[in-house]
Design a protein around this motif. Structure first.
Motif, PDB file in Angstrom:
ATOM      1  N   THR A 261      46.902  46.315  43.358  1.00  0.00           N
ATOM      2  CA  THR A 261      46.564  45.235  44.277  1.00  0.00           C
ATOM      3  C   THR A 261      45.635  44.236  43.613  1.00  0.00           C
ATOM      4  OG1 THR A 261      46.840  46.635  46.221  1.00  0.00           O
ATOM      5  CG2 THR A 261      45.472  44.672  46.473  1.00  0.00           C
ATOM      6  N   THR A 262      44.598  44.726  42.964  1.00  0.00           N
ATOM      7  CA  THR A 262      43.665  43.833  42.284  1.00  0.00           C
ATOM      8  C   THR A 262      44.378  43.027  41.215  1.00  0.00           C
ATOM      9  OG1 THR A 262      41.896  45.436  42.661  1.00  0.00           O
ATOM     10  CG2 THR A 262      41.488  43.704  41.043  1.00  0.00           C
ATOM     11  N   ALA A 263      45.195  43.687  40.405  1.00  0.00           N
ATOM     12  CA  ALA A 263      45.921  42.981  39.355  1.00  0.00           C
ATOM     13  C   ALA A 263      46.850  41.934  39.943  1.00  0.00           C
ATOM     14  CB  ALA A 263      46.714  43.974  38.506  1.00  0.00           C
ATOM     15  N   GLY A 264      47.523  42.266  41.054  1.00  0.00           N
ATOM     16  CA  GLY A 264      48.416  41.308  41.691  1.00  0.00           C
ATOM     17  C   GLY A 264      47.680  40.084  42.189  1.00  0.00           C
ATOM     18  N   VAL A 265      46.490  40.288  42.753  1.00  0.00           N
ATOM     19  CA  VAL A 265      45.694  39.162  43.238  1.00  0.00           C
ATOM     20  C   VAL A 265      45.212  38.316  42.061  1.00  0.00           C
ATOM     21  CG1 VAL A 265      43.542  38.510  44.394  1.00  0.00           C
ATOM     22  CG2 VAL A 265      44.996  40.311  45.363  1.00  0.00           C
ATOM     23  N   VAL A 266      44.717  38.967  41.007  1.00  0.00           N
ATOM     24  CA  VAL A 266      44.210  38.232  39.847  1.00  0.00           C
ATOM     25  C   VAL A 266      45.305  37.387  39.212  1.00  0.00           C
ATOM     26  CG1 VAL A 266      43.320  38.493  37.495  1.00  0.00           C
ATOM     27  CG2 VAL A 266      42.332  39.834  39.361  1.00  0.00           C
ATOM     28  N   ARG A 267      46.499  37.939  39.098  1.00  0.00           N
ATOM     29  CA  ARG A 267      47.601  37.206  38.462  1.00  0.00           C
ATOM     30  C   ARG A 267      47.970  35.945  39.240  1.00  0.00           C
ATOM     31  NH1 ARG A 267      49.981  42.538  37.887  1.00  0.00           N
ATOM     32  NH2 ARG A 267      49.904  43.201  35.710  1.00  0.00           N
ATOM     33  N   ARG A 268      47.890  36.006  40.556  1.00  0.00           N
ATOM     34  CA  ARG A 268      48.455  34.927  41.371  1.00  0.00           C
ATOM     35  C   ARG A 268      47.416  34.055  42.068  1.00  0.00           C
ATOM     36  NH1 ARG A 268      52.452  37.960  45.259  1.00  0.00           N
ATOM     37  NH2 ARG A 268      52.586  35.828  46.121  1.00  0.00           N
ATOM     38  N   SER A 269      46.169  34.454  42.073  1.00  0.00           N
ATOM     39  CA  SER A 269      45.163  33.700  42.808  1.00  0.00           C
ATOM     40  C   SER A 269      44.898  32.343  42.166  1.00  0.00           C
ATOM     41  CB  SER A 269      43.853  34.490  42.868  1.00  0.00           C
ATOM     42  OG  SER A 269      42.840  33.724  43.479  1.00  0.00           O
ATOM     43  N   THR A 270      44.732  31.333  43.006  1.00  0.00           N
ATOM     44  CA  THR A 270      44.370  30.004  42.512  1.00  0.00           C
ATOM     45  C   THR A 270      42.870  29.761  42.583  1.00  0.00           C
ATOM     46  OG1 THR A 270      44.751  29.046  44.706  1.00  0.00           O
ATOM     47  CG2 THR A 270      46.607  29.011  43.137  1.00  0.00           C
ATOM     48  N   VAL A 271      42.121  30.761  43.054  1.00  0.00           N
ATOM     49  CA  VAL A 271      40.665  30.667  43.043  1.00  0.00           C
ATOM     50  C   VAL A 271      40.140  31.805  42.159  1.00  0.00           C
ATOM     51  CG1 VAL A 271      40.576  29.640  45.329  1.00  0.00           C
ATOM     52  CG2 VAL A 271      40.365  32.116  45.099  1.00  0.00           C
ATOM     53  N   PRO A 272      38.943  31.651  41.598  1.00  0.00           N
ATOM     54  CA  PRO A 272      38.405  32.702  40.730  1.00  0.00           C
ATOM     55  C   PRO A 272      38.270  34.029  41.467  1.00  0.00           C
ATOM     56  CG  PRO A 272      37.134  30.679  40.505  1.00  0.00           C
ATOM     57  CD  PRO A 272      38.048  30.480  41.675  1.00  0.00           C
ATOM     58  N   VAL A 273      38.469  35.120  40.717  1.00  0.00           N
ATOM     59  CA  VAL A 273      38.356  36.465  41.279  1.00  0.00           C
ATOM     60  C   VAL A 273      37.294  37.227  40.500  1.00  0.00           C
ATOM     61  CG1 VAL A 273      39.549  38.603  41.864  1.00  0.00           C
ATOM     62  CG2 VAL A 273      40.815  36.442  41.855  1.00  0.00           C
ATOM     63  N   MET A 274      36.265  37.686  41.182  1.00  0.00           N
ATOM     64  CA  MET A 274      35.225  38.496  40.553  1.00  0.00           C
ATOM     65  C   MET A 274      35.573  39.962  40.790  1.00  0.00           C
ATOM     66  SD  MET A 274      31.062  38.441  41.022  1.00  0.00           S
ATOM     67  CE  MET A 274      30.907  36.757  40.407  1.00  0.00           C
ATOM     68  N   VAL A 275      35.866  40.677  39.704  1.00  0.00           N
ATOM     69  CA  VAL A 275      36.332  42.056  39.781  1.00  0.00           C
ATOM     70  C   VAL A 275      35.213  43.007  39.392  1.00  0.00           C
ATOM     71  CG1 VAL A 275      38.015  43.732  38.920  1.00  0.00           C
ATOM     72  CG2 VAL A 275      38.686  41.332  39.245  1.00  0.00           C
ATOM     73  N   LEU A 276      34.897  43.925  40.287  1.00  0.00           N
ATOM     74  CA  LEU A 276      33.955  44.990  39.978  1.00  0.00           C
ATOM     75  C   LEU A 276      34.729  46.052  39.212  1.00  0.00           C
ATOM     76  CD1 LEU A 276      30.981  45.487  40.580  1.00  0.00           C
ATOM     77  CD2 LEU A 276      31.663  46.835  42.545  1.00  0.00           C
ATOM     78  N   THR A 277      34.481  46.159  37.912  1.00  0.00           N
ATOM     79  CA  THR A 277      35.314  46.985  37.039  1.00  0.00           C
ATOM     80  C   THR A 277      35.070  48.473  37.239  1.00  0.00           C
ATOM     81  OG1 THR A 277      33.699  47.043  35.237  1.00  0.00           O
ATOM     82  CG2 THR A 277      35.192  45.145  35.312  1.00  0.00           C
TER      83      THR A 277
END
Length: 304
Positions: A261-277
């Motif tokens: 889910t996180t990867a899918g959002v990061v790939r397609r989002s048009t706004v920055p995504v801050m990921v807690l690794t």
């Protein structure tokens, strides 16, 4: 608190989005920026000073001219695979945040989702802010960062993401939207699960979960939705300047933020995504690793 920001650079317009985002955040947070260029191995084969060091020096001078109030330095390294080098650099600089684009050209064609970015999303010792340079959408400065979207799933991971989003929101004066997505059970034997009968993740459970959340000194609103998590998060992000999310969940309501889910959002989002690794969640001890060959190009110190 975010005090050190690491930014991979490749000196083109695409990575400039990530650099600009990092510098704007550094200005707002009074943080220091560390720019890192992973050079090809042949760049250091000559005994003479590599020309790219002059390029990096010129780039840093331009950064300092544009952001005289931000402390910035630069490193050129060819210590190995980019992901491993950047993870080690994040440890060495005690980075609190890595900012990078999902796509580059020229020297960084290999820095795409599925390679370096995904590796950092799992291995970086701190959160990673991913800027989708392909979207063409402008990245908001800290002054324009007023709406933070936070997808949550009830796990310890998402609780940590809630804390991170709260910290950022308090600093920049942002509003936070808490989003919980219930994913319907797949049809079984031709039986479709009605929306009001979703077992442990029922509508009532979701509303109780959202009502239990609290962020000190930050305006908050909550939303509950049923459907595909990636699609709903992306739809909700149309009204956000930043998405904050964990890489995956583990406990009772854990079906939302799995890595896919996180990867899918990061790939397609048009706004920055801050990921807690995953590594920052685990907070592992930093292990001694071979230090790659690197050259610190220069350090410019401006007023804090």
């Amino acid at each position: 608190m975010i005090r050190n920001i690491l930014v991979p650079v490749d000196f083109n317009d695409l990575s400039a989005n990530a650099v600009g985002t990092a510098l704007d955040m550094a200005r707002a947070l009074r943080a220091q920026v560390h720019l890192v260029y992973v050079a090809p191995s042949e760049a250091f084969e000559s005994p003479q000073r590599p020309p790219l060091l002059d390029d990096v020096s010129s780039y840093l001078n331009a950064v300092q001219d544009a952001y005289p109030d931000v402390v910035a330095d630069g490193v050129v390294t060819n210590g190995g695979p980019p992901a491993s080098v950047l993870v080690q650099q994040a440890r060495d600089t005690r980075a609190d945040l890595v900012v990078m684009a999902t796509h580059g050209r020229h020297g960084l064609q290999r820095w795409t989702m599925g390679s370096v970015t995904e590796a950092l999303m799992q291995q970086a010792p701190c959160p990673v802010l991913v800027v989708n340079a392909r979207s063409g959408s402008p990245v908001p400065s800290h002054a324009g960062l007023k709406r933070i979207l936070l997808p949550l799933d009830g796990s310890t991971c998402s609780q940590r993401a809630l804390e991170l989003a709260g910290q950022v929101a308090r600093i920049v004066g942002a509003h936070v939207t808490l989003l919980h997505v219930i994913e319907p059970l797949p049809p079984s034997a031709g039986v479709v699960t009605p929306l009001g009968a979703l077992g442990a993740e029922s509508d009532a459970d979701g509303r109780r979960y959202l009502a239990s959340l609290h962020v000190d000194d930050v305006p908050v609103e909550t939303h509950l939705a049923v459907g595909n998590p990636v699609e709903i998060i992306l739809q909700a992000s149309q009204h956000a300047d930043l998405i904050v999310m964990a890489t995956h969940g583990r406990s009772g309501l854990s079906r939302l933020l799995m890595g896919s889910t996180t990867a899918g959002v990061v790939r397609r989002s048009t706004v920055p995504v801050m990921v807690l690794t995953r590594s920052s969640l685990a907070a592992p001890e930093s292990k001694a690793q071979p230090t790659p060959r690197m050259t610190r190009v220069m350090k410019e110190v401006g007023p804090c």
